[in-house]
Design an enzyme around this catalytic site. Structure first.
Site, mmCIF file in Angstrom:
data_model
loop_
_atom_site.group_PDB
_atom_site.id
_atom_site.type_symbol
_atom_site.label_atom_id
_atom_site.label_comp_id
_atom_site.label_asym_id
_atom_site.label_seq_id
_atom_site.Cartn_x
_atom_site.Cartn_y
_atom_site.Cartn_z
ATOM 1 C CG ASP A 1 -9.242 7.783 -6.596
ATOM 2 O OD1 ASP A 1 -8.349 8.351 -5.959
ATOM 3 O OD2 ASP A 1 -9.406 6.545 -6.565
ATOM 4 C CG ASP B 1 -9.303 1.634 -7.160
ATOM 5 O OD1 ASP B 1 -8.222 2.214 -7.322
ATOM 6 O OD2 ASP B 1 -9.410 0.407 -7.129
HETATM 7 N N1 ADE Z 1 -4.779 6.931 -3.126
HETATM 8 C C1 ADE Z 1 -5.705 7.731 -3.680
HETATM 9 N N2 ADE Z 1 -6.495 7.050 -4.546
HETATM 10 C C2 ADE Z 1 -6.045 5.766 -4.515
HETATM 11 C C3 ADE Z 1 -6.434 4.581 -5.176
HETATM 12 N N3 ADE Z 1 -7.444 4.571 -6.030
HETATM 13 N N4 ADE Z 1 -5.739 3.441 -4.914
HETATM 14 C C4 ADE Z 1 -4.709 3.459 -4.035
HETATM 15 N N5 ADE Z 1 -4.284 4.553 -3.394
HETATM 16 C C5 ADE Z 1 -4.948 5.698 -3.626
#
Ligand code: ADE
Length: 272
Positions: A212, A214
């Protein structure tokens, strides 16, 4: 006790390795309690490997609940010299898109509640950690990924992994702060593992699987577990191919690692 030269820690989405042959499940008891799950020993590319599902095979452990010391101690007691950590991460840079793979070379510690050392209780040691992953092992991982030419996957060699406490994902202010620091990816688990592996003189490298953007990205708003899971399922297959190729390369030509002598100049307390 069974033996394995290479350890694999599988993060969210990677709870088993389908290609393992002659599988044996080993429960290891350690002075730090039980590891996250039984270790699965098996043969991959002709080499014995030990696989551990970091959060347990049914994903029952939060990042803050992980028995990091027991996990690394168990790997060491099986004879592991090289540890590959496959981990789901969020991306902090536009160019690292979901499904891409990153082999980071730096970490920033934003954890608050982790025990990241085997030392203390009368024995003082300070390991060198300027280069927190084994450069040679990371090179093998990256070369293995590159050789597979996986469709839709761009490999990023190097980058900084922010390790946050969680379990909630970051706020936008935090995410933008980490971006302003130049960090590449964010996750919740790899830094304590890297420190403990170094203290245990195990070469450690991360294969980070981007799930992703974030929450900083204007087109993605906020990260959700659904988004992470959908991409996890897609890149778990890629991760297994990458790990298999990496294991083959290590067994053909085991890389030299400074980590294998990390304690040589680290211990201050006279031990005799
Ligand atoms: N693991 C997968 N995506 C994440 C994110 N955006 N922040 C922290 N850990 C994650």
């Amino acid at each position: 006790m069974a033996q394995a030269q290479i350890g694999i820690i599988g993060g969210s989405g990677l709870y088993k390795m389908d290609a393992l042959k002659d599988v044996e499940e080993v429960r290891v008891d350690t002075p730090f309690g039980s590891p996250s799950d039984a270790l699965i020993l098996g043969t991959l590319e002709g080499t014995r490997v030990a696989f551990l599902a970091r959060h347990g095979r049914n994903h029952t452990l939060l990042p803050s609940e992980l028995p990091f010391r027991a996990n690394i101690y168990a790997m060491k007691s099986l004879g592991v010299e090289y540890l590959i950590s496959a981990s789901a991460v969020g991306s902090l840079k536009e160019e690292a898109k979901p499904l891409d793979m990153v082999v980071p070379d730096q970490f920033i510690d934003r954890t608050k509640n982790r025990i990241s050392t085997f030392f203390g209780s009368g024995i003082v040691a300070h390991i060198a950690f300027g280069d927190p992953v084994c450069k040679n092992l990371a090179g093998v991982v990256a070369d293995a990924v590159a050789s597979l030419e996986l469709p839709d996957v761009t490999l990023h060699r190097g980058g900084t992994y922010v390790c946050m406490e969680g379990p909630a994902f970051s706020t936008k202010a935090e995410s933008n702060l980490y971006r302003s620091w130049g960090a590449t990816i964010i996750g919740m688990t790899n830094l304590p593992e890297a420190k403990l592996a170094r203290e245990a003189e195990i070469a450690y490298a991360t294969l980070a699987l981007v799930t992703d953007y974030d929450c900083w990205h204007p087109d993605h708003d906020s990260v959700t577990v659904e988004m992470v899971i959908a991409n996890l399922q897609r890149n778990a297959v890629n991760a297994q191919k990458a790990i298999q190729e990496t294991v083959g390369r290590i067994s053909q030509n085991p890389p030299a690692s400074d980590a294998h002598s990390a304690l040589k100049y680290a211990i201050l307390t006279p031990l005799d």
